[in-house]
Design a protein around this motif. Structure first.
Motif, mmCIF file in Angstrom:
data_model
loop_
_atom_site.group_PDB
_atom_site.id
_atom_site.type_symbol
_atom_site.label_atom_id
_atom_site.label_comp_id
_atom_site.label_asym_id
_atom_site.label_seq_id
_atom_site.Cartn_x
_atom_site.Cartn_y
_atom_site.Cartn_z
ATOM 1 N N UNK A 262 0.815 -1.196 0.000
ATOM 2 C CA UNK A 262 0.000 0.000 0.000
ATOM 3 C C UNK A 262 0.866 1.270 0.000
ATOM 4 N N UNK B 11 2.311 2.031 -3.335
ATOM 5 C CA UNK B 11 1.223 2.484 -4.192
ATOM 6 C C UNK B 11 0.906 3.942 -3.887
ATOM 7 N N UNK B 12 0.874 4.298 -2.623
ATOM 8 C CA UNK B 12 0.561 5.674 -2.258
ATOM 9 C C UNK B 12 1.669 6.634 -2.672
ATOM 10 N N UNK C 226 1.398 7.117 -6.297
ATOM 11 C CA UNK C 226 0.190 7.913 -6.518
ATOM 12 C C UNK C 226 0.486 9.396 -6.274
ATOM 13 N N UNK C 227 1.131 9.691 -5.139
ATOM 14 C CA UNK C 227 1.455 11.085 -4.809
ATOM 15 C C UNK C 227 2.345 11.717 -5.882
ATOM 16 N N UNK D 180 -6.509 -5.158 -9.794
ATOM 17 C CA UNK D 180 -6.624 -3.853 -10.446
ATOM 18 C C UNK D 180 -7.677 -2.992 -9.751
ATOM 19 N N UNK D 181 -8.798 -3.618 -9.405
ATOM 20 C CA UNK D 181 -9.861 -2.874 -8.719
ATOM 21 C C UNK D 181 -9.351 -2.327 -7.403
ATOM 22 N N UNK E 28 -6.156 -1.722 -6.637
ATOM 23 C CA UNK E 28 -5.115 -0.723 -6.897
ATOM 24 C C UNK E 28 -5.718 0.623 -7.260
ATOM 25 N N UNK E 29 -6.722 0.589 -8.120
ATOM 26 C CA UNK E 29 -7.293 1.850 -8.586
ATOM 27 C C UNK E 29 -8.531 2.267 -7.795
ATOM 28 N N UNK E 30 -8.850 1.477 -6.775
ATOM 29 C CA UNK E 30 -9.994 1.800 -5.921
ATOM 30 C C UNK E 30 -11.282 1.917 -6.755
#
Lengths: 172, 367
Positions: free
Chosen positions: A103, A106-107, A110-111, A144-145, A147-149
């Motif tokens: 996580x 991933x964050x 993402x940032x 994927x769901x 990961x991309x929420x």
């Protein structure tokens, strides 16, 4: 992923360094960074401000935390135009995206993506998007769901039909 | 902190993915299933990635070769001066949909050059059935038969066939030029419909010596798609009794013919696309490419550094495997004779991966 401890170590606190102007950037959470103008203008957004003479005082970089901004500046330093880029070092920096497993990875990515998008830094954006693509290309639809929420809005029948149509893409 | 990716960033990420991943990710959500085949996304994806793949066709089935993933043994013999790679084609059963039952699959009469990732394919059986096929997504679409148009093979002799993509109108077109009947029939994938126009073929058919034939049995003269046009080489009667070559191009946007200059060579063996340029190969395996499209002076002889492709081997069309590639380095990897010995008697076709759906516009029309 690690965050750079200091953003621009070469900055001595002067506002000029030779003929190079320094810009002051302030992150969303109040951290202040001094960055060479020649470096910071890799951001199309900041370049626009400089060109319009709007970069004379502290530039607020909303939506970007100090931690992320430090990573952006690390990227800038490595990609400074005219600087001798160390291929190995660059690869190393980019390799931090090779695995985006947990996580926090991933964050982070993402940032960084959001910052690259907000500051409009095409090279960083391309690098991050292709790195993420590389990391996710083998993922399952459920992964994927997550990961991309994204929530699946298929009903069971629809999803089954679509899966059947693309069955081969689920096989190794 | 909300950490939902904005949709343009998601599209940006997806645009780097191989088509196989995209086909899987169509099942993530409804909006993904639509946006992945949306023309806007397809365009971005094509600009980002150019993954070279191969389609093998024989009488039994279709096979896919992915040079990135199906390579198992790199450098089979390191002592030999050439390093071969072994590739494993993946069989694609039932390439066409149920209504064209696989029991009837008896191979293909004709496989077009690929244009922007798609092929046009004429089945051996049933006759007159043309399909648009995307090997990357394994999706196909039958081109509807023209009413009152049942051409038998022998009558196709003076018919030019071609399939090509025109970027400016984002459309694929399948073209039949019926030279003797002086008409052109055009199927537009975007409109999902046929139309017939008068043929403005630039040469008098009586001056034909021959139409350059590349096909399996001479019945179908297929064209080379490039730059939104389809190209054919024709052989004309010269003054001294010798033939000379000329090239015609059918512009898919204007829907008009034009002529293109061909370099003077003794005997033409093949016309193809190499490094995104028109390329001709003569009987001595010498290569010329037209550096600047349409400019006669720009025909340039190029040297292929590696050993030329093997005509000795039994595979038809093997030459075009590498001639469609834009990197000489590919050449050696593929012609080791044991590479494909699991599949006999096939033709081989190079293409660039594309997530485009041949049925996208039909779906839109139905809505």
């Amino acid at each position: 992923m690690s965050t750079a401890a200091t953003a621009d170590a070469s900055s001595s606190g002067d506002t000029t360094e030779g003929s190079v102007r320094l810009l002051t950037l302030q992150s969303e959470d109040g951290e202040v960074f001094e960055v060479k103008e020649t470096i910071a203008t890799q951001s199309v957004t900041i370049k626009g401000m400089v060109d319009d003479d709007c970069a004379t005082s502290t530039i607020p970089v909303c939506n970007v935390t100090g931690r992320t901004l430090a990573m952006v500046i690390e990227w800038w330093n490595k990609h400074e135009i005219g600087a001798v880029s160390n291929e190995k070092e660059l690869k190393e920096w980019e390799s931090q995206f090779d695995t985006i497993d947990d996580k926090s990875d991933r964050d982070d990515v993402y940032d960084l993506l959001m910052a690259a998008n907000y500051l409009n830094i095409p090279t960083l954006l391309d690098c991050c998007t292709s790195a993420v693509a590389e990391a996710i290309k083998g993922k399952s639809t459920d992964e994927m769901r997550e990961f991309f929420d994204i929530k699946s809005d298929f009903d069971e029948k629809e999803e089954d039909a679509l899966r059947k149509e693309n069955q081969w893409a689920f096989e190794n | 902190m909300s950490s939902t990716f904005p949709s343009d960033l998601i599209a940006g990420i997806l645009s780097y993915l191989p088509v196989k991943s995209l086909c899987r990710f169509k099942c993530v959500s409804k909006s993904w299933s639509v946006s992945i085949i949306h023309p806007q996304f397809v365009k971005v994806h094509q600009a980002r990635t150019r993954r070279q793949k191969f389609l093998l066709v024989n009488d039994a089935s279709f096979y896919h070769v992915d040079p990135d993933t199906s390579l198992l043994h790199q450098e089979l013999s390191s002592s030999s001066s050439s390093s071969y790679r072994k590739v494993f084609p993946i069989k694609h059963d039932r390439p066409f949909k149920e209504e064209h039952d696989h029991h009837n699959f008896r191979g293909c009469h004709w496989v077009s050059e690929s244009s922007n990732g798609l092929f046009c394919i004429l089945m051996n059986h049933p006759p007159d059935n043309f399909f648009v096929y995307n090997p990357s997504t394994r999706e196909s679409k039958k081109i509807p038969n023209m009413e009152s148009e049942k051409e038998s093979y022998y009558r196709m002799h003076y018919t030019l066939h071609g399939f090509g993509y025109a970027e400016s109108i984002d459309d694929y077109k399948f073209v039949k030029v019926l030279i003797k009947r002086k008409i052109i029939q055009i199927f537009s994938l975007r409109n999902n419909s046929w139309k017939t126009i008068k043929c403005d073929f630039p040469f008098n058919v009586n001056n034909f010596r021959d139409i350059f034939v590349f096909s399996f049995n001479g019945a179908v003269q297929y064209g080379i798609p490039l730059n939104g046009a389809i190209h054919w080489v024709v052989v004309m009667h010269g003054y001294n009794g010798l033939g000379y070559y000329s090239m015609v191009a059918f512009d898919l946007v204007e829907e008009k013919f034009k002529t293109l200059p061909v370099i003077e060579i003794a005997k033409l063996k093949r016309v193809t696309v190499f490094r995104d340029r028109l390329c001709i190969v003569d009987c001595h395996d010498r290569f010329w490419i037209m550096e600047e499209y349409g400019v006669e002076e720009s025909w340039t002889r190029i040297s292929i550094s590696k050993k030329p492709y093997p005509y000795k081997c039994a595979w038809k069309n093997i030459g075009y495997l590498f001639m469609n590639l834009d990197d000489d380095g590919w050449l050696q990897r593929y012609y080791e004779s044991t590479v494909f010995d699991c599949i006999r008697s096939y033709t081989m076709h190079a293409y660039v991966e594309n997530p485009v759906s041949p049925n996208f516009h039909r779906r839109c029309h139905h809505k």
